[in-house]
Design a protein around this motif. Sequence first.
Motif, mmCIF file in Angstrom:
data_model
loop_
_atom_site.group_PDB
_atom_site.id
_atom_site.type_symbol
_atom_site.label_atom_id
_atom_site.label_comp_id
_atom_site.label_asym_id
_atom_site.label_seq_id
_atom_site.Cartn_x
_atom_site.Cartn_y
_atom_site.Cartn_z
ATOM 1 N N ARG A 98 0.907 -1.055 -0.032
ATOM 2 C CA ARG A 98 -0.058 0.107 -0.019
ATOM 3 C C ARG A 98 0.994 1.213 -0.194
ATOM 4 N NH1 ARG A 98 -4.950 1.489 3.937
ATOM 5 N NH2 ARG A 98 -5.161 3.867 3.161
ATOM 6 N N ILE A 101 2.137 1.635 -3.596
ATOM 7 C CA ILE A 101 1.172 1.933 -4.376
ATOM 8 C C ILE A 101 0.518 3.743 -4.157
ATOM 9 C CG2 ILE A 101 -1.336 1.783 -4.914
ATOM 10 C CD1 ILE A 101 -0.809 -1.056 -4.516
ATOM 11 N N THR A 117 -4.767 -7.336 -12.603
ATOM 12 C CA THR A 117 -4.730 -8.303 -11.669
ATOM 13 C C THR A 117 -5.753 -9.518 -11.828
ATOM 14 O OG1 THR A 117 -4.430 -8.540 -9.414
ATOM 15 C CG2 THR A 117 -6.225 -7.336 -10.049
ATOM 16 N N ASN A 124 -4.497 -10.125 -4.563
ATOM 17 C CA ASN A 124 -4.601 -9.474 -5.824
ATOM 18 C C ASN A 124 -6.025 -8.541 -5.798
ATOM 19 O OD1 ASN A 124 -2.884 -11.253 -8.620
ATOM 20 N ND2 ASN A 124 -2.254 -10.528 -6.652
ATOM 21 N N TYR A 127 -7.513 -7.596 -2.304
ATOM 22 C CA TYR A 127 -6.559 -6.604 -1.833
ATOM 23 C C TYR A 127 -6.692 -5.195 -2.296
ATOM 24 C CZ TYR A 127 -2.366 -3.981 -0.450
ATOM 25 O OH TYR A 127 -1.424 -3.145 0.184
ATOM 26 N N TYR A 128 -6.737 -5.125 -3.675
ATOM 27 C CA TYR A 128 -6.653 -3.820 -4.180
ATOM 28 C C TYR A 128 -7.890 -3.202 -4.081
ATOM 29 C CZ TYR A 128 -2.397 -5.226 -6.413
ATOM 30 O OH TYR A 128 -1.025 -5.616 -6.612
ATOM 31 N N PHE A 133 -9.248 0.496 -4.791
ATOM 32 C CA PHE A 133 -9.590 0.235 -6.368
ATOM 33 C C PHE A 133 -11.035 -0.352 -6.806
ATOM 34 C CE2 PHE A 133 -4.940 0.451 -5.865
ATOM 35 C CZ PHE A 133 -4.417 0.933 -7.182
ATOM 36 N N ARG A 167 -7.945 3.264 -9.213
ATOM 37 C CA ARG A 167 -8.164 4.069 -7.879
ATOM 38 C C ARG A 167 -8.233 5.607 -8.407
ATOM 39 N NH1 ARG A 167 -4.622 3.410 -2.464
ATOM 40 N NH2 ARG A 167 -3.503 5.308 -3.308
#
Length: 179
Positions: A98, A101, A117, A124, A127-128, A133, A167
């Motif tokens: 994170r 990112i 992803t 993947n 998580y995003y 996202f 995002r």
Amino acid sequence: MIIQVPALDELPALRSIERAAGEPFRGLGMAAVADDEPPSPALLTEFQRAGRALAAYEGAGPGGGRPVGYLLWEPVDGRTHIEQVSVHPDRAHRGIGRALIDRAMEDGGRVALTLTTFTDVPWNAPYYARIGFRVLPDAELTPGLRAIRAHEASLGLDRWPRVAMRREPGWEGWSGSRA
């Protein structure tokens, strides 16, 4: 944690991180992903020289020790596209991915972030989604993202479900502070 563009002599460590980060895919029946070769030294050098490679270091002092995670990004259709983000499994669940990112968002000009992803891999797409996202429907794919997805399909990555995600820069969980 220190996040910065890695030195050229640290690029082999990024390849080692990638190999280690790929191993958990083997347990999901994705041996081809686990066995995939990390980015080449030439490609890593290209990202590094452009300032679009970031490495995370847990140590203190100059350089912060050896990298424990890394991220590669590139501009795609006016957005910051995350080409690769990997954290050594020994350092997972510490916010390193994170932080990388978030830093890419800042370095990329605080524009929307995109990535592609696997949907069914816990670290993947799920998580995003937790870090802001959202899955892009096909109608929202830009020409650059369509080209990336087509390239991934040509490599056989579509054997497993994949998505493009985005995002926005105003996402409330983004701290906006440089690490």
